[in-house]
Design an enzyme around this catalytic site. Structure first.
Site, mmCIF file in Angstrom:
data_model
loop_
_atom_site.group_PDB
_atom_site.id
_atom_site.type_symbol
_atom_site.label_atom_id
_atom_site.label_comp_id
_atom_site.label_asym_id
_atom_site.label_seq_id
_atom_site.Cartn_x
_atom_site.Cartn_y
_atom_site.Cartn_z
ATOM 1 N N HIS A 88 8.096 3.222 3.159
ATOM 2 C CA HIS A 88 6.649 3.171 3.903
ATOM 3 C C HIS A 88 6.766 3.599 5.212
ATOM 4 O O HIS A 88 5.875 4.446 5.632
ATOM 5 C CB HIS A 88 6.077 1.459 3.563
ATOM 6 C CG HIS A 88 4.660 1.576 3.877
ATOM 7 N ND1 HIS A 88 3.527 2.526 3.272
ATOM 8 C CD2 HIS A 88 3.867 0.829 4.937
ATOM 9 C CE1 HIS A 88 2.530 1.866 3.744
ATOM 10 N NE2 HIS A 88 2.505 1.008 4.713
ATOM 11 N N LYS A 94 6.082 10.093 6.758
ATOM 12 C CA LYS A 94 5.234 9.757 7.819
ATOM 13 C C LYS A 94 5.572 10.191 9.244
ATOM 14 O O LYS A 94 4.770 10.438 10.037
ATOM 15 C CB LYS A 94 4.981 8.111 7.921
ATOM 16 C CG LYS A 94 3.973 7.797 6.574
ATOM 17 C CD LYS A 94 3.505 6.267 6.901
ATOM 18 C CE LYS A 94 2.818 5.763 5.538
ATOM 19 N NZ LYS A 94 3.932 5.310 4.611
ATOM 20 N N HIS A 117 0.122 8.676 9.043
ATOM 21 C CA HIS A 117 -0.266 7.726 7.946
ATOM 22 C C HIS A 117 -1.472 7.887 7.529
ATOM 23 O O HIS A 117 -2.532 7.663 7.941
ATOM 24 C CB HIS A 117 0.038 6.411 8.791
ATOM 25 C CG HIS A 117 -0.154 5.225 7.714
ATOM 26 N ND1 HIS A 117 -0.052 5.272 6.582
ATOM 27 C CD2 HIS A 117 0.205 3.723 7.675
ATOM 28 C CE1 HIS A 117 -0.160 4.145 5.592
ATOM 29 N NE2 HIS A 117 0.246 3.226 6.775
#
Lengths: 412, 78
Positions: free
Chosen positions: A302, A334, A339
């Site tokens: 993430h 990212k 994002h």
């Protein structure tokens, strides 16, 4: 249980529209971050974002249809058009009652909401457009896709902030596994680089304020990271039941074999300091796919570039993978795309499946200063070539929603 | 510009219509221009702004074609 493969990819991203442009930027380490041009950011602490600058709705949909869609729906439509073309899917030849659409969006039609709210304040309730509600609601991306393409199986939206897309992909995977649908258009979409959302994220101190160096602002796992960079776009994938794909001679990018979803039950925005939710999401995905953790080659993290996310996702990986955590290749794409919030898991699932197919791990760019709390192999700054059989993509959202999917190289 | 042309321009811009030549006083927004009820409301709102008038819903419901709209507006503004 039926096997589920990925047979079409539609990327609409700040570093390229279309699979090839996106992938070329990814493995070359190109940043899509620049100054925000869509509105005046003078009074904002953050002046940078990952906008899509080369998008024309007319390339993907009827101009009249586009007029009735918020930006996030237009991105989802474009991603769908690209994914269907990429997958060589002739919908008219398929049973459209057996096809579904499950699209995540964390925010929905914020741009429409702001525009119409200004009208309400300046000119009163009678000036609010009748299209306001149907353009703003976050289920309208799957709604429009089903209408435009005549898709009559299950269609719905999933909203779990930055985990929306990964939940959408995971739930679609389960529906196909159980025989509810043969093919599902899934992933996520977001178009929320707007004045009020930038203001809100700024007030939360969630965003990077490295305004002097936009391309260096998103620096996941680097000690000098100071927040995420807001992006926009859509990542749409075609998930298909294996025999359905084989029968039509589809090109198979890879297989999805596991999905884990958990909750922190801790705080509205902060991750659990013990990282238990994120750890369990990965463990559940592994268990679902019946794979021991030592088989995992790559994790598309993430990795938002916020202080807490990167530190605690690292902790979660160490807890879930034990000593193998140090053998894994990890990267946060990212660092390049910014994002994409509810679309993040969509474009990152595309990155992960292409990494598997190509045997290339895209880098985490802007990694310059090691952080003692982030001490794993994040594939700093340049790609590595590595044969990948199994990979995980993680998404963690405000609200404490965690989702992980387990992808596998396709083998008969 | 005549009132018909002003109404026609509002409709063209609101609905983003390409085939402008075919629009006459006899054209129906919903039957001929493929507009739905939401489009019709948008057109009425744009007309209210253009002519600085109010068109109550019960009046808008009886318009059959663009001619009706033009005549209604002319009555209101004179």
């Amino acid at each position: 249980m039926k096997r589920v493969v990925i047979t079409g990819l539609g990327a609409v991203t700040p570093i390229g529209i279309g699979r090839d442009k996106y992938w070329n930027s990814l493995f070359r380490g190109k940043s899509g971050i620049d100054y925000i041009t869509r509105f005046d950011t003078e009074k904002y602490d953050t002046k940078i974002g990952a906008e899509i600058k080369d998008f024309s709705p007319e390339d993907f949909m009827d101009r009249k249809e586009a007029r009735r869609m918020d930006r996030f729906t237009q991105y989802a439509m474009a991603g769908t058009s690209l994914a269907l073309e990429d997958g060589d899917i002739k919908l008219e030849k398929l049973d459209r009652e057996r096809i579904g659409v499950v699209i995540g969006s964390g925010i929905g039609g914020m741009e429409t909401l702001e525009k119409e709210h200004s009208k309400l304040l300046e000119r009163g309730p009678k000036r609010v457009s009748p299209l306001f509600i149907p353009m703003m609601i976050s289920n309208m991306a799957p709604g429009q896709i089903s209408m435009v393409y005549g898709i009559k199986g299950p269609s719905f939206a999933i909203t779990t902030a930055c985990a929306s897309s990964t939940h959408a992909i995971g739930e679609s995977f389960r529906m196909i596994q159980r025989g509810i649908a043969d093919l599902i258009i899934t992933g996520g979409s977001e178009g929320a680089i707007t004045p009020i959302s930038l203001a809100g994220f700024n007030s939360m101190k969630a965003l990077s304020t490295r305004n002097e160096e936009p391309t260096k602002a998103s620096r996941p796992f680097d000690k000098e990271r100071d927040g995420f960079v807001i992006g926009e776009g859509a990542g749409i994938l075609i998930l298909e039941e294996l025999n359905h794909a084989l029968d039509r001679g589809a090109t198979i990018y890879g297989e999805i074999i596991g999905y884990g979803a958990t909750s922190d039950a801790y705080h509205i925005t902060a991750p659990d300091p013990e990282a238990g939710g994120a750890k369990r999401a990965m463990e559940l995905a592994l268990k679902d796919g019946k794979i021991h953790f030592s088989n995992i080659d790559y994790i598309n993290a993430h990795g938002t570039s916020t202080y807490y996310n990167d530190k605690l996702e690292t902790l979660a990986i160490k807890k879930a993978f034990k000593e193998h955590a140090y053998n894994l290749a990890i990267s946060s794409t990212k660092s390049m795309t910014g994002h994409l919030l509810g679309a993040a898991g969509g474009i990152e699932a595309i990155a992960t499946i292409l990494a598997i197919k190509e045997g290339i791990i895209p880098p985490t760019i802007n990694y310059e200063n090691p952080d003692e709390s982030c001490d794993l192999n994040y594939t700093p700054n340049t790609l590595i070539k590595r044969d990948i059989k199994y990979a995980i993509s993680n998404s963690l959202g405000f609200g404490g929603h965690n989702a992980s999917i387990l992808l596998k190289k396709y083998m008969e | 510009m005549t009132n018909f042309e002003r109404v026609k321009n509002i409709i063209i811009n609101t609905l983003e219509i390409d085939e402008v030549a075919s629009i006459t006083m006899g054209t129906s927004i919903m039957d001929d221009l493929d507009a739905d009820s939401l489009d019709a409301v948008e057109v009425m709102m744009a007309l209210e702004d253009e002519f600085d008038i109010e068109i109550p819903d019960e009046d808008a419901e009886i318009f059959k074609n663009i001619g009706d709209i033009v005549r209604y507006i002319e009555e209101k503004i004179n």
